[in-house]
Write an enzyme that holds these catalytic residues in place. Sequence first.
Site, PDB file in Angstrom:
ATOM      1  N   PRO A  23       0.836  -1.198   0.000  1.00  0.00           N
ATOM      2  CA  PRO A  23       0.000   0.000   0.000  1.00  0.00           C
ATOM      3  C   PRO A  23       0.876   1.256   0.000  1.00  0.00           C
ATOM      4  CG  PRO A  23       0.042  -1.016   2.186  1.00  0.00           C
ATOM      5  CD  PRO A  23       0.774  -1.938   1.269  1.00  0.00           C
ATOM      6  N   GLN A  99      -6.822  -1.121   1.957  1.00  0.00           N
ATOM      7  CA  GLN A  99      -6.275  -0.900   3.296  1.00  0.00           C
ATOM      8  C   GLN A  99      -7.140   0.106   4.050  1.00  0.00           C
ATOM      9  OE1 GLN A  99      -2.479   1.199   4.099  1.00  0.00           O
ATOM     10  NE2 GLN A  99      -1.840  -0.659   5.164  1.00  0.00           N
ATOM     11  N   ALA A 182      -0.443  -0.661  11.382  1.00  0.00           N
ATOM     12  CA  ALA A 182       0.995  -0.387  11.406  1.00  0.00           C
ATOM     13  C   ALA A 182       1.222   1.124  11.499  1.00  0.00           C
ATOM     14  CB  ALA A 182       1.635  -0.937  10.125  1.00  0.00           C
ATOM     15  N   TYR A 185      -0.800   4.256  13.570  1.00  0.00           N
ATOM     16  CA  TYR A 185      -2.190   4.682  13.448  1.00  0.00           C
ATOM     17  C   TYR A 185      -3.034   4.067  14.577  1.00  0.00           C
ATOM     18  CZ  TYR A 185      -0.348   6.644   9.189  1.00  0.00           C
ATOM     19  OH  TYR A 185       0.405   7.372   8.305  1.00  0.00           O
ATOM     20  N   ARG A 232      -2.077  -5.472   8.790  1.00  0.00           N
ATOM     21  CA  ARG A 232      -0.690  -5.034   8.591  1.00  0.00           C
ATOM     22  C   ARG A 232      -0.108  -4.522   9.904  1.00  0.00           C
ATOM     23  NH1 ARG A 232       2.727  -0.972   4.614  1.00  0.00           N
ATOM     24  NH2 ARG A 232       4.009  -2.702   3.927  1.00  0.00           N
ATOM     25  N   ARG A 272      13.979  -3.175   8.954  1.00  0.00           N
ATOM     26  CA  ARG A 272      14.863  -2.203   8.317  1.00  0.00           C
ATOM     27  C   ARG A 272      14.130  -0.966   7.818  1.00  0.00           C
ATOM     28  NH1 ARG A 272      14.177  -5.981   3.993  1.00  0.00           N
ATOM     29  NH2 ARG A 272      15.576  -7.475   4.927  1.00  0.00           N
ATOM     30  N   GLY A 306      12.132  -2.835   2.018  1.00  0.00           N
ATOM     31  CA  GLY A 306      13.479  -2.800   1.477  1.00  0.00           C
ATOM     32  C   GLY A 306      13.869  -3.990   0.634  1.00  0.00           C
ATOM     33  N   GLY A 327       7.090  -1.736  -2.175  1.00  0.00           N
ATOM     34  CA  GLY A 327       6.465  -0.413  -2.161  1.00  0.00           C
ATOM     35  C   GLY A 327       7.084   0.503  -3.193  1.00  0.00           C
ATOM     36  N   ARG A 328       8.245   1.053  -2.853  1.00  0.00           N
ATOM     37  CA  ARG A 328       8.844   2.083  -3.709  1.00  0.00           C
ATOM     38  C   ARG A 328       9.169   1.562  -5.105  1.00  0.00           C
ATOM     39  NH1 ARG A 328      12.964   3.589   0.989  1.00  0.00           N
ATOM     40  NH2 ARG A 328      12.807   1.331   1.119  1.00  0.00           N
TER      41      ARG A 328
HETATM   42  C1  FMN Z   1       5.165   6.986  -0.951  1.00  0.00           C
HETATM   43  C2  FMN Z   1       4.871   5.966   0.123  1.00  0.00           C
HETATM   44  C3  FMN Z   1       3.594   5.840   0.619  1.00  0.00           C
HETATM   45  C4  FMN Z   1       3.289   4.863   1.584  1.00  0.00           C
HETATM   46  N1  FMN Z   1       1.989   4.702   1.978  1.00  0.00           N
HETATM   47  C5  FMN Z   1       1.670   3.675   2.803  1.00  0.00           C
HETATM   48  C6  FMN Z   1       0.314   3.393   3.088  1.00  0.00           C
HETATM   49  O1  FMN Z   1      -0.616   4.039   2.596  1.00  0.00           O
HETATM   50  N2  FMN Z   1       0.066   2.351   3.932  1.00  0.00           N
HETATM   51  C7  FMN Z   1       1.053   1.586   4.478  1.00  0.00           C
HETATM   52  O2  FMN Z   1       0.776   0.657   5.231  1.00  0.00           O
HETATM   53  N3  FMN Z   1       2.353   1.822   4.184  1.00  0.00           N
HETATM   54  C8  FMN Z   1       2.670   2.828   3.343  1.00  0.00           C
HETATM   55  N4  FMN Z   1       3.976   3.012   2.980  1.00  0.00           N
HETATM   56  C9  FMN Z   1       4.988   2.012   3.393  1.00  0.00           C
HETATM   57  C10 FMN Z   1       5.124   0.941   2.293  1.00  0.00           C
HETATM   58  O3  FMN Z   1       3.963   0.156   2.181  1.00  0.00           O
HETATM   59  C11 FMN Z   1       6.314  -0.003   2.571  1.00  0.00           C
HETATM   60  O4  FMN Z   1       6.129  -0.648   3.808  1.00  0.00           O
HETATM   61  C12 FMN Z   1       7.638   0.750   2.587  1.00  0.00           C
HETATM   62  O5  FMN Z   1       7.732   1.591   1.451  1.00  0.00           O
HETATM   63  C13 FMN Z   1       8.809  -0.219   2.582  1.00  0.00           C
HETATM   64  O6  FMN Z   1       8.774  -1.054   1.460  1.00  0.00           O
HETATM   65  P1  FMN Z   1       9.746  -0.787   0.181  1.00  0.00           P
HETATM   66  O7  FMN Z   1      11.139  -0.783   0.709  1.00  0.00           O
HETATM   67  O8  FMN Z   1       9.450  -1.936  -0.733  1.00  0.00           O
HETATM   68  O9  FMN Z   1       9.365   0.532  -0.391  1.00  0.00           O
HETATM   69  C14 FMN Z   1       4.302   4.018   2.059  1.00  0.00           C
HETATM   70  C15 FMN Z   1       5.600   4.161   1.569  1.00  0.00           C
HETATM   71  C16 FMN Z   1       5.897   5.116   0.615  1.00  0.00           C
HETATM   72  C17 FMN Z   1       7.297   5.219   0.082  1.00  0.00           C
END
Ligand code: FMN
Length: 377
Positions: A23, A99, A182, A185, A232, A272, A306, A327-328
Amino acid sequence: MKTLLTPITAGQLQLKHRIVMAPTTRMRTVQGGIPGELMIEYYRQRASEGGLLIAEATAVSPYANAYADAPGIFNDRQQAGWQKLVEAVHARGSQIVLQLWHPGRQSLPELSLGRQPVAPSALIARETYGVAKNDNGTYEGKLFPEPRALETDEIKQPIDELQQAARRAMAAGFDGVELHAANGYLPEQFLLDGSNQRTDSYGGNLENRARFLLESVAALTNIWGKGRVAVRLSPSGIYGDMHDSDPTTTFRYLVAQLDSFELAYLHIIEPRITGPEDREAGYYSEPVASRDLRPYYHGKIIAAGGFKSESAEEMLKSGDADMIAFGRLFTSNPDLPERIRHDLPLTAYDRTTFFGGDERGYTDYPVHGALASASAL
Ligand SMILES: Cc1cc2nc3c(=O)[nH]c(=O)nc-3n(C[C@H](O)[C@H](O)[C@H](O)COP(=O)(O)O)c2cc1C
Protein backbone atom coordinates in the site's frame (compact mmCIF):
# COMPACT_ATOMS: atom_id res chain seq x y z
CA MET A 1 12.01 -20.91 -11.58
CA LYS A 2 11.92 -18.28 -8.88
CA THR A 3 9.78 -19.08 -5.83
CA LEU A 4 8.47 -15.51 -6.13
CA LEU A 5 6.78 -16.50 -9.37
CA THR A 6 5.03 -19.59 -8.07
CA PRO A 7 1.29 -19.54 -7.30
CA ILE A 8 -0.09 -19.34 -3.79
CA THR A 9 -3.41 -19.48 -1.99
CA ALA A 10 -3.72 -16.99 0.87
CA GLY A 11 -7.02 -17.49 2.64
CA GLN A 12 -9.59 -17.14 -0.13
CA LEU A 13 -7.15 -15.31 -2.41
CA GLN A 14 -5.73 -17.39 -5.23
CA LEU A 15 -2.70 -15.69 -6.68
CA LYS A 16 -0.55 -16.56 -9.66
CA HIS A 17 2.64 -15.30 -8.02
CA ARG A 18 3.98 -13.93 -4.73
CA ILE A 19 4.94 -10.39 -5.70
CA VAL A 20 2.54 -8.03 -3.93
CA MET A 21 2.13 -4.30 -4.44
CA ALA A 22 2.49 -2.69 -0.99
CA PRO A 23 0.00 0.00 0.00
CA THR A 24 1.41 3.39 -0.98
CA THR A 25 -0.27 6.72 -0.28
CA ARG A 26 0.21 8.89 -3.37
CA MET A 27 -2.29 11.69 -2.71
CA ARG A 28 -3.76 11.67 -6.22
CA THR A 29 -7.54 11.49 -5.66
CA VAL A 30 -9.91 14.04 -7.13
CA GLN A 31 -11.69 16.45 -4.77
CA GLY A 32 -13.25 14.70 -1.80
CA GLY A 33 -11.00 11.64 -1.58
CA ILE A 34 -12.53 10.03 -4.67
CA PRO A 35 -10.40 7.75 -6.88
CA GLY A 36 -10.55 9.32 -10.35
CA GLU A 37 -9.27 8.42 -13.82
CA LEU A 38 -5.61 9.13 -13.02
CA MET A 39 -5.62 6.86 -9.99
CA ILE A 40 -7.51 4.15 -11.87
CA GLU A 41 -4.85 4.23 -14.57
CA TYR A 42 -2.08 3.93 -11.94
CA TYR A 43 -3.54 0.76 -10.46
CA ARG A 44 -4.51 -0.64 -13.87
CA GLN A 45 -0.89 -0.34 -15.01
CA ARG A 46 0.30 -2.32 -11.99
CA ALA A 47 -2.33 -5.08 -12.21
CA SER A 48 -0.36 -7.40 -14.44
CA GLU A 49 0.28 -11.13 -14.15
CA GLY A 50 -2.52 -12.12 -11.75
CA GLY A 51 -0.98 -10.87 -8.52
CA LEU A 52 -2.23 -9.01 -5.48
CA LEU A 53 -2.38 -5.23 -5.13
CA ILE A 54 -2.98 -3.63 -1.74
CA ALA A 55 -4.68 -0.30 -2.30
CA GLU A 56 -3.30 2.62 -0.34
CA ALA A 57 -4.39 3.73 3.15
CA THR A 58 -8.01 4.82 2.83
CA ALA A 59 -9.87 6.93 5.38
CA VAL A 60 -12.83 5.20 7.00
CA SER A 61 -14.05 8.34 8.77
CA PRO A 62 -14.66 11.92 7.65
CA TYR A 63 -13.21 12.92 11.05
CA ALA A 64 -9.81 11.27 10.69
CA ASN A 65 -7.38 11.99 7.86
CA ALA A 66 -3.71 12.92 7.76
CA TYR A 67 -2.94 13.52 4.08
CA ALA A 68 -4.70 15.89 1.71
CA ASP A 69 -5.99 14.11 -1.40
CA ALA A 70 -5.72 10.67 0.21
CA PRO A 71 -8.73 8.51 -0.61
CA GLY A 72 -11.73 7.75 1.60
CA ILE A 73 -14.41 5.09 1.65
CA PHE A 74 -17.10 6.60 3.82
CA ASN A 75 -19.54 7.93 1.20
CA ASP A 76 -21.23 6.78 -2.02
CA ARG A 77 -19.10 8.84 -4.40
CA GLN A 78 -15.87 7.45 -3.00
CA GLN A 79 -17.28 3.92 -3.16
CA ALA A 80 -18.29 4.44 -6.79
CA GLY A 81 -14.78 5.64 -7.66
CA TRP A 82 -13.26 2.58 -6.02
CA GLN A 83 -15.67 0.32 -7.86
CA LYS A 84 -14.37 1.53 -11.23
CA LEU A 85 -10.79 1.10 -10.04
CA VAL A 86 -11.43 -2.45 -8.84
CA GLU A 87 -13.08 -3.31 -12.17
CA ALA A 88 -9.98 -2.05 -14.02
CA VAL A 89 -7.70 -4.24 -11.86
CA HIS A 90 -9.93 -7.30 -12.24
CA ALA A 91 -10.08 -6.80 -16.00
CA ARG A 92 -6.31 -7.40 -16.07
CA GLY A 93 -6.63 -10.57 -14.01
CA SER A 94 -5.27 -9.33 -10.67
CA GLN A 95 -6.83 -9.05 -7.24
CA ILE A 96 -7.01 -6.07 -4.95
CA VAL A 97 -7.65 -5.53 -1.25
CA LEU A 98 -8.31 -2.18 0.37
CA GLN A 99 -6.27 -0.90 3.30
CA LEU A 100 -8.67 0.49 5.92
CA TRP A 101 -7.15 3.40 7.81
CA HIS A 102 -8.05 5.30 10.93
CA PRO A 103 -5.10 7.54 11.80
CA GLY A 104 -6.31 8.41 15.33
CA ARG A 105 -3.90 10.93 16.83
CA GLN A 106 -2.19 11.31 13.47
CA SER A 107 -5.14 13.31 12.09
CA LEU A 108 -5.18 16.96 11.02
CA PRO A 109 -8.31 18.93 11.99
CA GLU A 110 -8.19 20.79 8.65
CA LEU A 111 -8.69 17.44 6.85
CA SER A 112 -11.14 16.08 9.44
CA LEU A 113 -14.09 18.50 9.39
CA GLY A 114 -12.38 20.60 12.05
CA ARG A 115 -12.44 17.86 14.69
CA GLN A 116 -9.69 17.40 17.23
CA PRO A 117 -8.01 14.00 16.66
CA VAL A 118 -9.03 11.13 18.93
CA ALA A 119 -6.69 8.57 20.46
CA PRO A 120 -6.48 6.11 23.34
CA SER A 121 -4.78 8.80 25.45
CA ALA A 122 -4.16 12.54 25.11
CA LEU A 123 -0.56 11.97 24.02
CA ILE A 124 0.74 13.87 21.03
CA ALA A 125 2.66 12.19 18.19
CA ARG A 126 5.74 14.38 18.54
CA GLU A 127 7.70 15.47 15.49
CA THR A 128 5.21 13.76 13.17
CA TYR A 129 3.69 15.59 10.23
CA GLY A 130 0.55 15.28 8.16
CA VAL A 131 0.12 17.07 4.86
CA ALA A 132 -2.53 19.78 4.49
CA LYS A 133 -3.43 21.63 1.30
CA ASN A 134 -3.49 25.42 1.10
CA ASP A 135 -6.15 27.45 -0.74
CA ASN A 136 -3.73 27.95 -3.63
CA GLY A 137 -3.39 24.16 -4.01
CA THR A 138 0.09 23.79 -2.53
CA TYR A 139 0.80 21.16 0.10
CA GLU A 140 2.12 21.97 3.54
CA GLY A 141 3.53 19.65 6.20
CA LYS A 142 1.78 20.19 9.55
CA LEU A 143 2.49 18.84 13.01
CA PHE A 144 -0.38 16.89 14.54
CA PRO A 145 -2.10 18.65 17.45
CA GLU A 146 -2.75 17.09 20.84
CA PRO A 147 -5.47 14.43 20.57
CA ARG A 148 -8.45 13.88 22.86
CA ALA A 149 -8.69 10.56 24.72
CA LEU A 150 -11.75 8.56 23.65
CA GLU A 151 -14.29 7.89 26.38
CA THR A 152 -14.84 4.15 26.90
CA ASP A 153 -18.31 4.27 25.36
CA GLU A 154 -16.97 6.12 22.30
CA ILE A 155 -14.53 3.37 21.36
CA LYS A 156 -17.13 1.48 19.40
CA GLN A 157 -17.40 4.43 16.99
CA PRO A 158 -14.10 3.97 15.12
CA ILE A 159 -14.76 0.22 15.11
CA ASP A 160 -18.18 0.90 13.54
CA GLU A 161 -16.53 3.17 10.98
CA LEU A 162 -14.05 0.45 10.08
CA GLN A 163 -16.90 -2.03 9.75
CA GLN A 164 -18.99 0.32 7.61
CA ALA A 165 -15.97 0.88 5.36
CA ALA A 166 -15.52 -2.89 5.08
CA ARG A 167 -19.14 -3.15 3.91
CA ARG A 168 -18.53 -0.48 1.30
CA ALA A 169 -15.31 -2.17 0.17
CA MET A 170 -17.30 -5.36 -0.39
CA ALA A 171 -19.96 -3.46 -2.34
CA ALA A 172 -17.20 -1.87 -4.46
CA GLY A 173 -16.02 -5.36 -5.47
CA PHE A 174 -12.72 -5.61 -3.58
CA ASP A 175 -11.30 -9.07 -2.92
CA GLY A 176 -10.72 -8.32 0.75
CA VAL A 177 -9.66 -5.69 3.27
CA GLU A 178 -6.46 -5.07 5.20
CA LEU A 179 -6.62 -3.36 8.59
CA HIS A 180 -3.89 -0.74 8.78
CA ALA A 181 -2.54 -1.57 12.21
CA ALA A 182 0.99 -0.39 11.41
CA ASN A 183 2.92 2.90 11.28
CA GLY A 184 1.49 4.51 14.39
CA TYR A 185 -2.19 4.68 13.45
CA LEU A 186 -5.15 4.09 15.75
CA PRO A 187 -5.02 0.29 16.24
CA GLU A 188 -1.30 0.49 17.02
CA GLN A 189 -1.85 3.50 19.30
CA PHE A 190 -4.05 1.26 21.44
CA LEU A 191 -1.63 -1.66 21.27
CA LEU A 192 1.62 -0.05 22.40
CA ASP A 193 2.12 1.16 25.95
CA GLY A 194 3.96 4.28 24.75
CA SER A 195 0.70 5.69 23.36
CA ASN A 196 -1.88 4.00 25.59
CA GLN A 197 -2.15 5.03 29.25
CA ARG A 198 -5.79 4.06 29.71
CA THR A 199 -7.01 2.50 32.91
CA ASP A 200 -10.25 0.99 31.52
CA SER A 201 -10.64 -2.33 29.69
CA TYR A 202 -8.79 -0.91 26.62
CA GLY A 203 -5.56 -0.09 28.45
CA GLY A 204 -3.13 -1.33 31.05
CA ASN A 205 -2.24 -4.97 30.50
CA LEU A 206 -1.44 -6.42 27.10
CA GLU A 207 -4.77 -8.20 26.76
CA ASN A 208 -6.56 -4.87 27.23
CA ARG A 209 -4.27 -2.95 24.88
CA ALA A 210 -4.82 -5.53 22.12
CA ARG A 211 -8.61 -5.38 22.57
CA PHE A 212 -9.27 -2.50 20.15
CA LEU A 213 -7.28 -4.13 17.36
CA LEU A 214 -8.85 -7.56 17.89
CA GLU A 215 -12.38 -6.14 18.12
CA SER A 216 -11.71 -4.28 14.88
CA VAL A 217 -10.60 -7.50 13.18
CA ALA A 218 -13.71 -9.26 14.52
CA ALA A 219 -15.89 -6.44 13.11
CA LEU A 220 -14.25 -6.86 9.69
CA THR A 221 -14.53 -10.65 9.66
CA ASN A 222 -18.22 -10.28 10.58
CA ILE A 223 -18.66 -8.63 7.19
CA TRP A 224 -16.16 -10.55 5.10
CA GLY A 225 -16.01 -13.98 6.72
CA LYS A 226 -12.87 -16.10 6.73
CA GLY A 227 -9.88 -15.71 4.44
CA ARG A 228 -10.54 -12.19 3.14
CA VAL A 229 -9.49 -9.97 6.04
CA ALA A 230 -5.82 -9.14 6.58
CA VAL A 231 -3.80 -7.14 9.11
CA ARG A 232 -0.69 -5.03 8.59
CA LEU A 233 1.75 -4.65 11.48
CA SER A 234 5.03 -2.79 11.97
CA PRO A 235 6.44 -4.57 15.03
CA SER A 236 9.67 -2.59 14.92
CA GLY A 237 8.18 0.66 13.69
CA ILE A 238 8.76 3.90 15.52
CA TYR A 239 7.15 6.14 12.91
CA GLY A 240 4.51 8.36 14.53
CA ASP A 241 6.45 8.63 17.82
CA MET A 242 5.61 5.03 18.67
CA HIS A 243 7.29 2.93 21.31
CA ASP A 244 6.60 -0.05 23.54
CA SER A 245 8.40 -1.29 26.60
CA ASP A 246 8.40 -4.91 25.35
CA PRO A 247 7.62 -5.19 21.63
CA THR A 248 8.62 -8.86 21.40
CA THR A 249 6.05 -9.95 23.98
CA THR A 250 3.44 -7.53 22.64
CA PHE A 251 3.63 -8.73 19.05
CA ARG A 252 3.97 -12.42 19.86
CA TYR A 253 0.78 -12.21 21.91
CA LEU A 254 -1.07 -10.24 19.26
CA VAL A 255 -0.05 -12.53 16.42
CA ALA A 256 -1.07 -15.62 18.39
CA GLN A 257 -4.50 -14.04 18.91
CA LEU A 258 -4.79 -13.15 15.23
CA ASP A 259 -4.06 -16.75 14.33
CA SER A 260 -7.59 -17.81 15.34
CA PHE A 261 -9.29 -15.44 12.85
CA GLU A 262 -8.21 -17.38 9.74
CA LEU A 263 -7.10 -14.22 7.99
CA ALA A 264 -6.21 -13.92 4.31
CA TYR A 265 -2.68 -13.07 5.42
CA LEU A 266 -0.64 -11.27 8.02
CA HIS A 267 1.45 -8.43 6.60
CA ILE A 268 4.64 -7.61 8.50
CA ILE A 269 6.96 -4.68 7.90
CA GLU A 270 10.51 -5.80 8.52
CA PRO A 271 12.76 -3.91 10.95
CA ARG A 272 14.86 -2.20 8.32
CA ILE A 273 12.00 0.15 7.46
CA THR A 274 10.15 2.69 9.55
CA GLY A 275 7.08 4.38 8.03
CA PRO A 276 7.94 5.17 4.44
CA GLU A 277 11.71 5.41 5.04
CA ASP A 278 14.79 3.26 5.52
CA ARG A 279 15.85 3.08 9.13
CA GLU A 280 19.15 4.48 10.30
CA ALA A 281 21.47 1.64 11.26
CA GLY A 282 21.32 0.78 14.95
CA TYR A 283 18.32 2.99 15.56
CA TYR A 284 16.24 0.35 17.28
CA SER A 285 17.61 -2.01 19.87
CA GLU A 286 15.08 -4.84 19.79
CA PRO A 287 13.78 -5.46 16.29
CA VAL A 288 10.88 -7.86 15.78
CA ALA A 289 10.85 -9.44 12.32
CA SER A 290 8.71 -11.98 10.47
CA ARG A 291 11.22 -14.60 11.59
CA ASP A 292 10.39 -13.86 15.25
CA LEU A 293 6.64 -14.02 14.73
CA ARG A 294 6.40 -16.98 12.36
CA PRO A 295 6.18 -19.61 15.12
CA TYR A 296 3.13 -17.86 16.61
CA TYR A 297 1.08 -17.61 13.43
CA HIS A 298 0.10 -20.44 11.09
CA GLY A 299 -1.39 -18.59 8.13
CA LYS A 300 0.34 -16.89 5.21
CA ILE A 301 2.76 -14.03 5.88
CA ILE A 302 3.63 -11.15 3.58
CA ALA A 303 6.93 -9.48 4.46
CA ALA A 304 7.63 -5.91 3.34
CA GLY A 305 10.45 -3.45 3.62
CA GLY A 306 13.48 -2.80 1.48
CA PHE A 307 13.24 -5.94 -0.66
CA LYS A 308 14.80 -6.37 -4.06
CA SER A 309 14.37 -9.36 -6.32
CA GLU A 310 17.27 -11.36 -4.83
CA SER A 311 16.57 -10.60 -1.17
CA ALA A 312 12.88 -11.35 -1.71
CA GLU A 313 13.77 -14.74 -3.18
CA GLU A 314 16.05 -15.47 -0.22
CA MET A 315 13.32 -14.48 2.21
CA LEU A 316 10.88 -16.94 0.65
CA LYS A 317 13.52 -19.67 0.57
CA SER A 318 14.24 -19.11 4.29
CA GLY A 319 10.58 -19.88 5.00
CA ASP A 320 10.09 -16.77 7.14
CA ALA A 321 7.46 -15.36 4.75
CA ASP A 322 5.24 -16.61 1.92
CA MET A 323 4.89 -13.47 -0.19
CA ILE A 324 6.83 -10.23 -0.54
CA ALA A 325 5.35 -6.74 -0.85
CA PHE A 326 7.25 -4.09 -2.77
CA GLY A 327 6.47 -0.41 -2.16
CA ARG A 328 8.84 2.08 -3.71
CA LEU A 329 9.99 -0.18 -6.54
CA PHE A 330 6.39 -0.63 -7.66
CA THR A 331 6.01 3.15 -7.94
CA SER A 332 8.61 3.30 -10.71
CA ASN A 333 8.14 -0.18 -12.23
CA PRO A 334 4.52 -0.72 -13.23
CA ASP A 335 5.57 -4.06 -14.73
CA LEU A 336 7.58 -5.19 -11.69
CA PRO A 337 6.50 -8.87 -11.82
CA GLU A 338 7.48 -9.16 -15.51
CA ARG A 339 10.80 -7.46 -14.86
CA ILE A 340 11.56 -9.88 -12.05
CA ARG A 341 10.47 -12.79 -14.24
CA HIS A 342 12.82 -11.77 -17.05
CA ASP A 343 15.64 -10.40 -14.86
CA LEU A 344 15.30 -6.98 -16.46
CA PRO A 345 16.83 -3.88 -14.86
CA LEU A 346 14.59 -1.79 -12.61
CA THR A 347 13.82 1.91 -13.00
CA ALA A 348 14.86 4.03 -10.00
CA TYR A 349 12.06 5.84 -8.16
CA ASP A 350 11.79 9.59 -7.70
CA ARG A 351 10.91 10.56 -4.12
CA THR A 352 9.95 14.09 -5.07
CA THR A 353 6.81 12.83 -6.82
CA PHE A 354 5.73 10.33 -4.13
CA PHE A 355 3.19 12.54 -2.39
CA GLY A 356 0.73 14.55 -4.46
CA GLY A 357 0.91 15.98 -7.96
CA ASP A 358 -0.16 14.88 -11.40
CA GLU A 359 0.77 12.04 -13.76
CA ARG A 360 4.47 12.86 -13.48
CA GLY A 361 6.21 10.23 -11.37
CA TYR A 362 2.86 8.42 -11.18
CA THR A 363 1.45 7.02 -14.42
CA ASP A 364 4.31 8.05 -16.71
CA TYR A 365 6.82 5.33 -15.76
CA PRO A 366 7.03 3.11 -18.85
CA VAL A 367 7.05 -0.66 -19.02
CA HIS A 368 10.49 -2.02 -19.88
CA GLY A 369 11.42 -1.55 -23.52
CA ALA A 370 12.00 -5.27 -24.04
CA LEU A 371 8.52 -6.03 -22.72
CA ALA A 372 6.90 -3.19 -24.65
CA SER A 373 8.38 -4.38 -27.95
CA ALA A 374 7.54 -8.03 -27.17
CA SER A 375 3.88 -7.16 -26.54
CA ALA A 376 3.78 -5.07 -29.73
CA LEU A 377 4.74 -8.10 -31.86
C1 FMN B 1 5.16 6.99 -0.95
C2 FMN B 1 4.87 5.97 0.12
C3 FMN B 1 3.59 5.84 0.62
C4 FMN B 1 3.29 4.86 1.58
N1 FMN B 1 1.99 4.70 1.98
C5 FMN B 1 1.67 3.67 2.80
C6 FMN B 1 0.31 3.39 3.09
O1 FMN B 1 -0.62 4.04 2.60
N2 FMN B 1 0.07 2.35 3.93
C7 FMN B 1 1.05 1.59 4.48
O2 FMN B 1 0.78 0.66 5.23
N3 FMN B 1 2.35 1.82 4.18
C8 FMN B 1 2.67 2.83 3.34
N4 FMN B 1 3.98 3.01 2.98
C9 FMN B 1 4.99 2.01 3.39
C10 FMN B 1 5.12 0.94 2.29
O3 FMN B 1 3.96 0.16 2.18
C11 FMN B 1 6.31 0.00 2.57
O4 FMN B 1 6.13 -0.65 3.81
C12 FMN B 1 7.64 0.75 2.59
O5 FMN B 1 7.73 1.59 1.45
C13 FMN B 1 8.81 -0.22 2.58
O6 FMN B 1 8.77 -1.05 1.46
P1 FMN B 1 9.75 -0.79 0.18
O7 FMN B 1 11.14 -0.78 0.71
O8 FMN B 1 9.45 -1.94 -0.73
O9 FMN B 1 9.36 0.53 -0.39
C14 FMN B 1 4.30 4.02 2.06
C15 FMN B 1 5.60 4.16 1.57
C16 FMN B 1 5.90 5.12 0.62
C17 FMN B 1 7.30 5.22 0.08
